[in-house]
Write an enzyme that holds these catalytic residues in place. Structure first.
Site, PDB file in Angstrom:
ATOM      1  N   LYS A 261       0.883  -1.181   0.000  1.00  0.00           N
ATOM      2  CA  LYS A 261       0.000   0.000   0.000  1.00  0.00           C
ATOM      3  C   LYS A 261       0.910   1.217   0.000  1.00  0.00           C
ATOM      4  CE  LYS A 261      -2.037   3.035   1.704  1.00  0.00           C
ATOM      5  NZ  LYS A 261      -1.841   4.415   1.209  1.00  0.00           N
TER       6      LYS A 261
ATOM      7  N   GLU B 194       8.874  16.769  14.772  1.00  0.00           N
ATOM      8  CA  GLU B 194       9.446  16.517  13.449  1.00  0.00           C
ATOM      9  C   GLU B 194       8.847  17.488  12.433  1.00  0.00           C
ATOM     10  OE1 GLU B 194       8.367  12.892  11.327  1.00  0.00           O
ATOM     11  OE2 GLU B 194      10.487  12.523  10.973  1.00  0.00           O
TER      12      GLU B 194
ATOM     13  N   GLU C  44       8.720   1.784  11.280  1.00  0.00           N
ATOM     14  CA  GLU C  44       9.823   2.726  11.064  1.00  0.00           C
ATOM     15  C   GLU C  44       9.197   4.102  11.044  1.00  0.00           C
ATOM     16  OE1 GLU C  44      12.882   1.887  11.035  1.00  0.00           O
ATOM     17  OE2 GLU C  44      12.990  -0.185  10.354  1.00  0.00           O
TER      18      GLU C  44
ATOM     19  N   CYS D 102      13.439  10.797   7.262  1.00  0.00           N
ATOM     20  CA  CYS D 102      13.238  10.455   8.671  1.00  0.00           C
ATOM     21  C   CYS D 102      14.510  10.636   9.472  1.00  0.00           C
ATOM     22  CB  CYS D 102      12.734   9.024   8.777  1.00  0.00           C
ATOM     23  SG  CYS D 102      13.760   7.851   7.889  1.00  0.00           S
TER      24      CYS D 102
END
Ligand code: NAD
Length: 431
Positions: free
Chosen positions: A114, A324, A189, A223
């Site tokens: 996906k 973030e 993750e 990331c």
């Protein structure tokens, strides 16, 4: 299919990816706006994941147990989990997919992919190569659509054995909770707020390049962005000046153009989020040294660009140091000594990666030991490999990807007991 045959298929696939690397990289750029040079580099490296795990496919072994019971033969088997769902984000769609697919397929699972709703094209083209390589129908499947609809339905599906997810931490938490209802295997993750720590004894020229690559490469949409630059006080002002001078020269532009160094942000919503964080940082009293808005060059007007932005005098309490941003925004934080550097570095819910810049080997080891992160780079930044386990401490995730042992994330152990006795013992006593 035998394990050796599976391995050969993965090798054949690797050759096809190599053949189509340029075209796939172009599709990635059209989808997510990241630099062609960066995406091509990724596409040329992706085959190695399939070769490495293809080579492991026929080395998955069980064992015979020296079992402590008479007339009993016991052995273990390593079996695939079943259907694995791989859910990927928009920033590096095919690289992050390869990290999941290569071990999952080598271990003998089937997979349903996906991709992000913003960057599905490259995955659809990629999936064609599995057919060409000769994978049986049904082994690799792609379903596109919104995360909240299609992704959520896959996570809830009781026939799915494992979710391998890369994305934001809030989504990861929702996936984790939903997967728990049917006790699925899960690897996550997630995000990061990685500290990049520069000591006064570092080679400053290299440290500046490392800091720039940590935050402005990939326009900060990674990331492992080194979004918190911790700089020791004696070199604090010098580092600030050097960084501003270097970043101010970065060429913004068309990501397909090989001279471009900073491309646009992938989506309009993400650009708004980044701009909003810049406003928050200003409101919190951080000192803006560079950028801080959208560029006004007319040739950039049609893209979702954000200027490379540097804030100095950031403190750990500021939101810009805690949350973030996922954009080209660097927060510089001063520190006195190793103890304070560790305290600031670990003062975060995240633990994905960290950088340390020093010429003192004792300090390098000490920092690598004390930083709570899944990856620590010393005098380098943003290095990854199919051989190197990658993943997060704390809320940056669960499980690891890449590296030999990670094939176990896609396997389960069965223990088989065979009685060689002629008669059965007392049925009311455990054997
Ligand atoms: P996201 O969490 O919004 O989406 C990731 C994927 O999850 C997409 O495919 C999306 O459709 C799907 N999704 C959304 N809601 C879902 C639900 N309820 N159930 C199942 N699936 C759902 O993340 P994004 O914005 O695409 O990517 C950026 C984030 O990814 C950043 O936070 C970044 O740090 C993280 N990231 C982590 C790594 C890593 O390896 N640790 C790598 C790249 C990106």
């Amino acid at each position: 299919m035998t394990a050796s045959a599976r391995g050969k298929l993965l090798w054949r696939l690797a050759d096809l990816i190599e053949r189509d690397a340029e075209e796939l990289a172009r599709i990635e750029v059209r989808d997510n706006g990241k630099l062609y040079a960066e995406m091509l580099g990724q596409l040329q490296y992706i085959p190695e994941w399939f070769r490495y795990f293809g080579g492991l496919a026929d080395k998955i072994e069980g064992g015979v147990l020296p079992i402590d019971k008479a007339e009993m033969f016991s052995y273990t088997k390593r079996e695939p989990l079943g259907v694995v769902v791989a859910i990927t984000p928009w920033n590096s769609p095919l690289l992050l997919l390869a990290w999941k697919m290569a071990p999952a397929l080598a271990a003998g699972n089937t997979i349903v992919i996906k991709p992000s709703e913003f960057t599905s094209c490259s995955t659809l083209e990629f999936a064609r190569l599995f057919k060409e390589a000769g994978f049986p129908d049904g082994v690799v499947n792609t379903v596109t659509g919104l995360g909240s609809e299609i992704g959520a339905a896959l996570v809830e599906n009781p026939r799915v054995a494992k979710i391998a997810f890369t994305g934001g931490d809030a989504t990861g938490a929702a996936v984790y909770a939903a997967a728990a209802k049917s006790i699925k295997h899960v690897t996550l993750e997630l995000g990061g707020k990685s500290p990049n720590i520069v000591f006064a004894d570092a080679n400053l020229e290299n440290a500046v390049k490392g800091a720039i690559s940590g935050i402005f490469a990939a326009t900060g949409q990674t990331c492992i962005a080194g979004s918190r630059l911790l700089v020791q006080r004696p070199i604090y002002e010098e580092m600030c000046q050097r960084l501003v001078a270097f970043a101010a020269r970065a060429k913004l532009g068309d990501p397909m153009d090989l001279v471009t160094q900073v491309g646009p942000i992938t989506t309009q919503a993400q650009r708004e989020k980044v701009i909003n964080y810049i406003e928050i940082a200003r409101g919190e009293g951080a000192r803006c040294l560079l950028g801080g808005g959208t560029p006004d060059a007319p040739e950039l007007a049609k893209g979702w660009f954000v200027e490379p932005t540097i804030f100095a005098d950031v403190t750990s309490q500021m939101r810009i140091a805690r949350e973030e941003v996922f954009g080209p925004v660097l927060s510089i934080i001063p520190f006195e000594d190793e103890n304070e550097a560790i305290e600031i570095a670990n003062d975060t819910i995240y633990g994905l990666a960290a950088g340390v810049w020093t010429s003192d080997i004792r300090r390098a080891f000490a920092m690598a030991n004390l930083i709570k992160a899944g990856t620590v780079w010393v005098n380098t930044y943003r290095a990854v490999s199919y051989m190197a386990p990658f993943g997060g401490y704390k809320q940056s995730g669960i499980g690891r990807e890449s590296g030999q042992a990670m094939i176990n994330e896609y396997l389960q152990t069965k223990c088989v007991w065979i009685s060689l006795a002629e008669s059965s013992p007392d049925p009311f006593v455990m054997r």
